[in-house]
Scaffold this motif. Sequence first.
Motif, mmCIF file in Angstrom:
data_model
loop_
_atom_site.group_PDB
_atom_site.id
_atom_site.type_symbol
_atom_site.label_atom_id
_atom_site.label_comp_id
_atom_site.label_asym_id
_atom_site.label_seq_id
_atom_site.Cartn_x
_atom_site.Cartn_y
_atom_site.Cartn_z
ATOM 1 N N SER A 138 31.603 42.768 41.140
ATOM 2 C CA SER A 138 32.343 43.933 40.640
ATOM 3 C C SER A 138 33.833 43.853 40.975
ATOM 4 O O SER A 138 34.664 44.483 40.309
ATOM 5 C CB SER A 138 31.757 45.224 41.226
ATOM 6 N N LEU A 139 34.174 43.056 41.989
ATOM 7 C CA LEU A 139 35.581 42.880 42.363
ATOM 8 C C LEU A 139 36.257 41.789 41.528
ATOM 9 O O LEU A 139 37.432 41.493 41.730
ATOM 10 C CB LEU A 139 35.690 42.516 43.844
ATOM 11 N N GLY A 140 35.509 41.214 40.616
ATOM 12 C CA GLY A 140 36.074 40.199 39.733
ATOM 13 C C GLY A 140 35.835 38.776 40.176
ATOM 14 O O GLY A 140 36.344 37.830 39.566
ATOM 15 N N LEU A 141 35.086 38.591 41.257
ATOM 16 C CA LEU A 141 34.767 37.247 41.718
ATOM 17 C C LEU A 141 33.630 36.659 40.889
ATOM 18 O O LEU A 141 32.754 37.400 40.429
ATOM 19 C CB LEU A 141 34.354 37.261 43.193
ATOM 20 N N SER A 142 33.656 35.362 40.710
ATOM 21 C CA SER A 142 32.523 34.706 40.064
ATOM 22 C C SER A 142 31.380 34.603 41.074
ATOM 23 O O SER A 142 31.583 34.826 42.272
ATOM 24 C CB SER A 142 32.918 33.310 39.585
ATOM 25 N N PHE A 143 30.194 34.257 40.591
ATOM 26 C CA PHE A 143 29.066 34.120 41.508
ATOM 27 C C PHE A 143 29.333 33.014 42.527
ATOM 28 O O PHE A 143 29.008 33.155 43.706
ATOM 29 C CB PHE A 143 27.776 33.824 40.736
ATOM 30 N N ARG A 144 29.964 31.927 42.073
ATOM 31 C CA ARG A 144 30.286 30.829 42.978
ATOM 32 C C ARG A 144 31.267 31.279 44.056
ATOM 33 O O ARG A 144 31.113 30.946 45.237
ATOM 34 C CB ARG A 144 30.878 29.658 42.190
ATOM 35 N N GLN A 145 32.276 32.039 43.664
ATOM 36 C CA GLN A 145 33.246 32.547 44.634
ATOM 37 C C GLN A 145 32.605 33.534 45.604
ATOM 38 O O GLN A 145 32.933 33.557 46.798
ATOM 39 C CB GLN A 145 34.416 33.210 43.904
ATOM 40 N N THR A 146 31.705 34.351 45.089
ATOM 41 C CA THR A 146 30.984 35.305 45.945
ATOM 42 C C THR A 146 30.161 34.571 46.991
ATOM 43 O O THR A 146 30.128 34.958 48.169
ATOM 44 C CB THR A 146 30.074 36.203 45.097
ATOM 45 N N LEU A 147 29.501 33.484 46.556
ATOM 46 C CA LEU A 147 28.737 32.664 47.493
ATOM 47 C C LEU A 147 29.651 32.070 48.571
ATOM 48 O O LEU A 147 29.365 32.167 49.767
ATOM 49 C CB LEU A 147 28.036 31.520 46.747
ATOM 50 N N LYS A 148 30.746 31.472 48.121
ATOM 51 C CA LYS A 148 31.646 30.754 49.021
ATOM 52 C C LYS A 148 32.308 31.672 50.037
ATOM 53 O O LYS A 148 32.396 31.334 51.234
ATOM 54 C CB LYS A 148 32.704 30.019 48.202
ATOM 55 N N HIS A 149 32.778 32.835 49.596
ATOM 56 C CA HIS A 149 33.609 33.673 50.461
ATOM 57 C C HIS A 149 32.845 34.813 51.148
ATOM 58 O O HIS A 149 33.338 35.340 52.152
ATOM 59 C CB HIS A 149 34.759 34.269 49.646
#
Length: 232
Positions: A138-149
């Motif tokens: 919902s913050l605009g992150l991709s799923f990959r970015q959500t996983l990473k960060h």
Amino acid sequence: MSEWLNGIYNDFYRSVIYDERYKLILEGLGNTIIIAIGAVIIGILLGTIISIVKYTNKQRGKFRLLNKIFDIYVNIIRGTPSVLQLMIMYYIIFKTSTVDSVIIGMIAFGINSSAYVAEILRSGFDSIDDGQVEAGLSLGLSFRQTLKHIIVPQAVKISLPSMGNEFVTLIKETAIAGYIGITDLTKASDIIASRTYEYFFPLILVALIYLLLTTTVSKLLKRIERKLDVND
């Protein structure tokens, strides 16, 4: 009293010092450390990939075939003895290869460890609320970015104590490396005992070295855990 101490010294000298037999123990220590470090790296890399694939399949429904393959892989590795896996790797998979037996041991123990690391990390992933993925998206992150960060750092921190136990277990499991002719610590003590017919000092010395290695790793991991807690 002095005769008793002299007797102990003579036994120790004959078992460890004479004919530079301590060099066998040093060689075994070096091989044990090399195998353990290499296996830890392989185990972490493979285990992390497996756990991420399984978590992605759970959250997004992707990698279904790969997820099934990894399920079978983990079940086979966890369901068979590590000594059997080591022997299959040496006598079957690398039978006609010229690869050094230390490298083969490293691969075998790494593969074995990866299955346990994967399950440890999977439980870490599962303990994280699914709402955090939705929040990241919902913050605009991709799923990959959500996983990473967001997800992976938390899963690693949650899993760290269990990972530490796995690494300590891995160090002790290298004691079976002698089955494929590697001069590890245990094999070194066996060679010395076979030459001197004295088992006490070789075995006790090797046991103390294993204890020192595992204690050092445990303390290092606890220090990392405390540092992560302070950062929080």
